[in-house]
Design an enzyme around this catalytic site. Structure first.
Site, PDB file in Angstrom:
ATOM      1  N   ASP A 173       0.435   3.746   1.683  1.00  0.00           N
ATOM      2  CA  ASP A 173       0.396   4.315   3.036  1.00  0.00           C
ATOM      3  C   ASP A 173       1.816   4.576   3.572  1.00  0.00           C
ATOM      4  O   ASP A 173       2.653   3.671   3.573  1.00  0.00           O
ATOM      5  CB  ASP A 173      -0.344   3.338   3.958  1.00  0.00           C
ATOM      6  N   HIS A 181      -2.252  -3.899   5.090  1.00  0.00           N
ATOM      7  CA  HIS A 181      -2.096  -3.497   6.495  1.00  0.00           C
ATOM      8  C   HIS A 181      -3.450  -3.227   7.123  1.00  0.00           C
ATOM      9  O   HIS A 181      -4.360  -2.703   6.466  1.00  0.00           O
ATOM     10  CB  HIS A 181      -1.191  -2.264   6.608  1.00  0.00           C
ATOM     11  N   ARG A 213       2.979   4.721   6.349  1.00  0.00           N
ATOM     12  CA  ARG A 213       3.372   3.982   7.557  1.00  0.00           C
ATOM     13  C   ARG A 213       3.844   2.555   7.260  1.00  0.00           C
ATOM     14  O   ARG A 213       4.178   1.819   8.186  1.00  0.00           O
ATOM     15  CB  ARG A 213       2.184   3.952   8.537  1.00  0.00           C
ATOM     16  N   CYS A 258      -6.255  -0.021   6.777  1.00  0.00           N
ATOM     17  CA  CYS A 258      -6.027   0.546   5.435  1.00  0.00           C
ATOM     18  C   CYS A 258      -7.204   1.435   5.016  1.00  0.00           C
ATOM     19  O   CYS A 258      -8.352   0.975   4.925  1.00  0.00           O
ATOM     20  CB  CYS A 258      -5.841  -0.583   4.432  1.00  0.00           C
ATOM     21  N   CYS A 282       0.849  -1.194   0.000  1.00  0.00           N
ATOM     22  CA  CYS A 282       0.000   0.000   0.000  1.00  0.00           C
ATOM     23  C   CYS A 282       0.890   1.251   0.000  1.00  0.00           C
ATOM     24  O   CYS A 282       1.988   1.249   0.552  1.00  0.00           O
ATOM     25  CB  CYS A 282      -0.904   0.004   1.231  1.00  0.00           C
TER      26      CYS A 282
END
Ligand code: CO
Length: 210
Positions: free
Chosen positions: A44, A98, A46, A101, A42
Site C-alpha cells: 500500500d 495497516h 500509504r 488494508c 504491505c
C-alpha cells in the site's frame, strides 16, 4: 500531485538536499549496508517504511507485498528473510500491517478478484483460526480491524516457524520479531505482538538440529 517528470526533478533536489545536510552521505553508503531492521510491510502506497519510522537510506531492509504476508513457499520473501537474518544479521524483524488494508478486506469477502485470490488465501485461514473471536465483534469495521491485527500476529508467528529465523536464534540469539499495525488516519503505529529471539515454539515447529 506529482507528474512523472516531477519525480525526476524531486529526486535531484532530494539528493542535493541530503548531500548538503550531510556531506559524503551517499559515498559512505556505497561501501556498506548495515541495517538493523527488516521491514515486511504491505505494498500500500500509504505505508512507506522509511517515512513513517523516520529512517534514512541504509537503515531498513525492506520487503513489501500485498497484505504483508509471510508465505512459507514464497521464494521472494524467503530470500529477503535469509539475506536479512543470516547475512546482514538484522536485530529486529517488523511485520507492519495497516488498518483499512484492501488485501485483508478482499480476503474477508466471497468475491474472486483474480490471481490475488491465491495470494490472500492464507488470510482466510487466519479467519478460520480466530473465527469465534472475530464473529463475536458486533460491527463490520471492528471485525475488519481485528482481522488486520490478527493477520499481522499470524505472520509474525509464521516467521518464528521458519528455519531461517530459528537458525538466527541458534547462532546469535537474534533477531527479535515484532508485529505492528499502522493507522492510516493518524500515522501512528501500534504494537500488537513481540516474539523475542529464542522464544519456544510448539515442539513440532522447533528444529532441534539447527
Ligand atoms: Co494493505
Amino acid at each position: 500531485m506529482n507528474t512523472y517528470d516531477q519525480l525526476i526533478r524531486n529526486n535531484k533536489a532530494w539528493a542535493e538536499d541530503m548531500e548538503r545536510k550531510d556531506p559524503g552521505f551517499f559515498s559512505r553508503l556505497v561501501h556498506v549496508q548495515n541495517p538493523e531492521f527488516l521491514w515486511i510491510g504491505c505494498s500500500d502506497s500509504r505505508v512507506p517504511a522509511n517515512e513513517i519510522t523516520g529512517t534514512l537510506p541504509g537503515q531498513i531492509f525492506v520487503h513489501r507485498n500485498i497484505a504483508n504476508m509471510v508465505v512459507n513457499t514464497d521464494v521472494n520473501l524467503l530470500s529477503v528473510l535469509e539475506y536479512a537474518v543470516l547475512v546482514l544479521k538484522v536485530k529486529h524483524v517488523i511485520v507492519c500491517g495497516h488498518y483499512g488494508c484492501g488485501g485483508v478486506k478482499a480476503a474477508m469477502t466471497d468475491q474472486s478478484i483474480g490471481i490475488i485470490d491465491t495470494w490472500l488465501r492464507n488470510i482466510k485461514d487466519v479467519y478460520r483460526l480466530h473465527k469465534e473471536e472475530v464473529d463475536a465483534i458486533p460491527s463490520e469495521q471492528g471485525r475488519f480491524d481485528r482481522m488486520v491485527e490478527l493477520n499481522v500476529m499470524e505472520q509474525v508467528m509464521d516467521l518464528a516457524k521458519t528455519t531461517i529465523v530459528q537458525r538466527g536464534w541458534a547462532d546469535r540469539n537474534g533477531p527479535d520479531l515484532h508485529g505492528w499495525v499502522y493507522r492510516l488516519s493518524d500515522g501512528i503505529v501500534h504494537s500488537v505482538c513481540d516474539i523475542p529471539a529464542g522464544t519456544a515454539q510448539e515442539p513440532i515447529h522447533m528444529y532441534g538440529n539447527l
